[in-house]
Write an enzyme that holds these catalytic residues in place. Sequence first.
Site, PDB file in Angstrom:
ATOM      1  N   GLY A  10      -0.976  -2.139  -0.911  1.00 23.55           N
ATOM      2  CA  GLY A  10      -2.138  -3.069  -0.985  1.00 23.55           C
ATOM      3  C   GLY A  10      -2.384  -3.009  -2.466  1.00 23.55           C
ATOM      4  O   GLY A  10      -2.103  -1.697  -3.006  1.00 23.55           O
ATOM      5  N   ARG A  72       3.958  -5.355   1.531  1.00 27.56           N
ATOM      6  CA  ARG A  72       4.264  -4.397   2.156  1.00 27.56           C
ATOM      7  C   ARG A  72       5.765  -4.367   2.706  1.00 27.56           C
ATOM      8  O   ARG A  72       6.034  -4.320   3.886  1.00 27.56           O
ATOM      9  CB  ARG A  72       3.222  -4.142   3.394  1.00 27.56           C
ATOM     10  CG  ARG A  72       1.827  -3.785   2.549  1.00 27.56           C
ATOM     11  CD  ARG A  72       1.180  -3.316   3.661  1.00 27.56           C
ATOM     12  NE  ARG A  72      -0.382  -3.560   3.530  1.00 27.56           N
ATOM     13  CZ  ARG A  72      -1.079  -2.515   3.082  1.00 27.56           C
ATOM     14  NH1 ARG A  72      -0.383  -1.205   2.604  1.00 27.56           N
ATOM     15  NH2 ARG A  72      -2.486  -2.511   2.538  1.00 27.56           N
ATOM     16  N   ASP A 103       2.360   5.948  -0.497  1.00 30.15           N
ATOM     17  CA  ASP A 103       3.157   6.808  -0.017  1.00 30.15           C
ATOM     18  C   ASP A 103       4.216   5.980   0.858  1.00 30.15           C
ATOM     19  O   ASP A 103       5.499   6.087   0.793  1.00 30.15           O
ATOM     20  CB  ASP A 103       2.471   7.636   1.286  1.00 30.15           C
ATOM     21  CG  ASP A 103       1.595   7.054   2.301  1.00 30.15           C
ATOM     22  OD1 ASP A 103       1.310   5.856   1.868  1.00 30.15           O
ATOM     23  OD2 ASP A 103       1.232   7.520   3.088  1.00 30.15           O
ATOM     24  N   THR A 125      -3.426   4.020  -5.041  1.00 35.37           N
ATOM     25  CA  THR A 125      -4.006   3.795  -3.888  1.00 35.37           C
ATOM     26  C   THR A 125      -5.543   3.938  -3.820  1.00 35.37           C
ATOM     27  O   THR A 125      -6.063   5.146  -4.517  1.00 35.37           O
ATOM     28  CB  THR A 125      -3.409   4.264  -2.557  1.00 35.37           C
ATOM     29  OG1 THR A 125      -4.499   4.170  -1.446  1.00 35.37           O
ATOM     30  CG2 THR A 125      -3.528   5.686  -2.823  1.00 35.37           C
ATOM     31  N   ASP A 127      -7.120   4.765  -1.401  1.00 39.05           N
ATOM     32  CA  ASP A 127      -7.461   5.605  -0.554  1.00 39.05           C
ATOM     33  C   ASP A 127      -7.413   6.998  -0.951  1.00 39.05           C
ATOM     34  O   ASP A 127      -8.120   7.749  -0.345  1.00 39.05           O
ATOM     35  CB  ASP A 127      -6.573   5.426   0.618  1.00 39.05           C
ATOM     36  CG  ASP A 127      -6.537   4.184   1.412  1.00 39.05           C
ATOM     37  OD1 ASP A 127      -7.333   3.325   1.149  1.00 39.05           O
ATOM     38  OD2 ASP A 127      -5.397   3.811   1.900  1.00 39.05           O
ATOM     39  N   ASP A 129      -5.188   9.540  -1.219  1.00 40.62           N
ATOM     40  CA  ASP A 129      -4.901  10.098  -0.230  1.00 40.62           C
ATOM     41  C   ASP A 129      -3.303  10.695  -0.468  1.00 40.62           C
ATOM     42  O   ASP A 129      -2.677  11.308   0.546  1.00 40.62           O
ATOM     43  CB  ASP A 129      -4.923   9.741   1.264  1.00 40.62           C
ATOM     44  CG  ASP A 129      -4.138   8.221   1.240  1.00 40.62           C
ATOM     45  OD1 ASP A 129      -3.456   7.933   0.031  1.00 40.62           O
ATOM     46  OD2 ASP A 129      -3.831   7.703   2.292  1.00 40.62           O
ATOM     47  N   ARG A 171      -8.372   4.380   5.230  1.00 36.26           N
ATOM     48  CA  ARG A 171      -7.121   4.338   6.084  1.00 36.26           C
ATOM     49  C   ARG A 171      -7.635   5.914   6.924  1.00 36.26           C
ATOM     50  O   ARG A 171      -8.694   6.306   7.301  1.00 36.26           O
ATOM     51  CB  ARG A 171      -5.447   4.427   5.631  1.00 36.26           C
ATOM     52  CG  ARG A 171      -4.575   4.217   6.842  1.00 36.26           C
ATOM     53  CD  ARG A 171      -3.594   3.733   6.090  1.00 36.26           C
ATOM     54  NE  ARG A 171      -3.427   2.317   6.143  1.00 36.26           N
ATOM     55  CZ  ARG A 171      -3.647   1.395   7.233  1.00 36.26           C
ATOM     56  NH1 ARG A 171      -3.513   2.232   8.604  1.00 36.26           N
ATOM     57  NH2 ARG A 171      -3.637   0.333   7.194  1.00 36.26           N
TER      58      ARG A 171
HETATM   59  O1  F6P Z   1      -4.273   1.668   1.763  1.00 33.85           O
HETATM   60  C1  F6P Z   1      -5.071   0.688   1.254  1.00 33.85           C
HETATM   61  C2  F6P Z   1      -5.868   0.123   2.062  1.00 33.85           C
HETATM   62  O2  F6P Z   1      -6.797  -0.816   1.222  1.00 33.85           O
HETATM   63  C3  F6P Z   1      -6.361   0.598   3.455  1.00 33.85           C
HETATM   64  O3  F6P Z   1      -7.525   1.458   2.780  1.00 33.85           O
HETATM   65  C4  F6P Z   1      -6.848  -0.265   4.179  1.00 33.85           C
HETATM   66  O4  F6P Z   1      -6.737   0.112   5.667  1.00 33.85           O
HETATM   67  C5  F6P Z   1      -5.530  -1.336   4.150  1.00 33.85           C
HETATM   68  O5  F6P Z   1      -5.032  -0.968   2.708  1.00 33.85           O
HETATM   69  C6  F6P Z   1      -5.636  -2.685   4.255  1.00 33.85           C
HETATM   70  O6  F6P Z   1      -4.699  -3.295   3.730  1.00 33.85           O
HETATM   71  P1  F6P Z   1      -4.356  -4.751   3.779  1.00 33.85           P
HETATM   72  O7  F6P Z   1      -5.655  -5.715   4.446  1.00 33.85           O
HETATM   73  O8  F6P Z   1      -3.783  -5.458   2.503  1.00 33.85           O
HETATM   74  O9  F6P Z   1      -3.180  -4.877   4.842  1.00 33.85           O
END
Ligand code: F6P
Length: 347
Positions: A10, A72, A103, A125, A127, A129, A171
Amino acid sequence: MRIGMLTGGGDCPGLNAVIRAAVRKGIQHYGDEFVGFMEGWRGVIDNVTMPLDLKTTSGILHKGGTILRSSRTNVKKIPGGFEKCLETIEKNKLDALIALGGDDTQSISLALSEREVKCVGVPKTIDNDLSGTDVCFGFDTAVTIATEAVDRLHSTAEAHNRVLVVEVMGRDAGWIAITAGIAGGADAILVPEKPIDIDEVCRLLKYRHDHGKKFAIVVAAEGAQFPEGGQATQGTSVDSFGHVRLSGIGQALAEEIEKRTKYETRSVNLGHTQRGGTPTAYDRMLATRYGVAAIDLVHAGKFGQLVVLKGTQITSIPIADAISKTRTVGEDLFDVMTSLQPPKSTV
Ligand code: F6P
């Protein structure tokens, strides 16, 4: 040296600042050449590139998103994926590869490192995390946006005597929720680290109501766990790294809160707003420090490493250590959160 660079997973504010800093230091101080791979690992598999030089990286410091685009793409799931990556690296005569990602992206950096590719990682990220670093760039911007939203929602909640449940990203970690929740003065904060206690949420809301405030704000992390286990998801399909789309906890909570308390309750999902737009000054600075550190690591020959922030210092750790475990919110912050709430004995 010839150095490849990519952004995976993301997107997050600050990616362009890392790219710019690494390219500037690399070209101006080490005489490097760069190859930008488009859309994360997909660009490496398919050898889709763009030139990265002083001109193409000019004017991007303050811009969100990534000039390299992102995806991704999981190399492990693509037949012959690693062989294709190795071919591309060979064709482009690369001496090193810098991957900006969380990760999932870094798990591919690690797998390539094990295949003798000279990789350096940069932790990205919203997040926050990733283990081993105190802060990932992008987090500060996401929290700033979420906090501003909580501030804004106060006035409309008050005008209508409503409870507003604000769903934020993160997440399986509650960093955005707890930080924006505390900074924004939320009345209840729900995070993945602690199962939802709906009785406790309603107690907090009722206490506030009974003490004269007829409106309230609840912040819920998208990954907050139902008491019986499980998270709110959008469908059952998963991405190439096996992640289901988390979404809907805000609405589920709003319905339950209204049912139990009879206070009018609505939900707001901040969604991708948290990832979009210009990075904060903090994130631009951190991203720039990471970019400089990444190129220095390459020239120090320290491969298989991830640049990290420890306290106020930039250093590095093995990529393997960073992705072994999700970094979750610690008890110290839960203590701050509960310190601001009326204790359970106060009804
Ligand atoms: O990992 C980053 C993040 O923004 C998370 O907080 C969220 O769950 C996810 O990516 C959403 O990703 P996308 O909508 O781009 O698949």
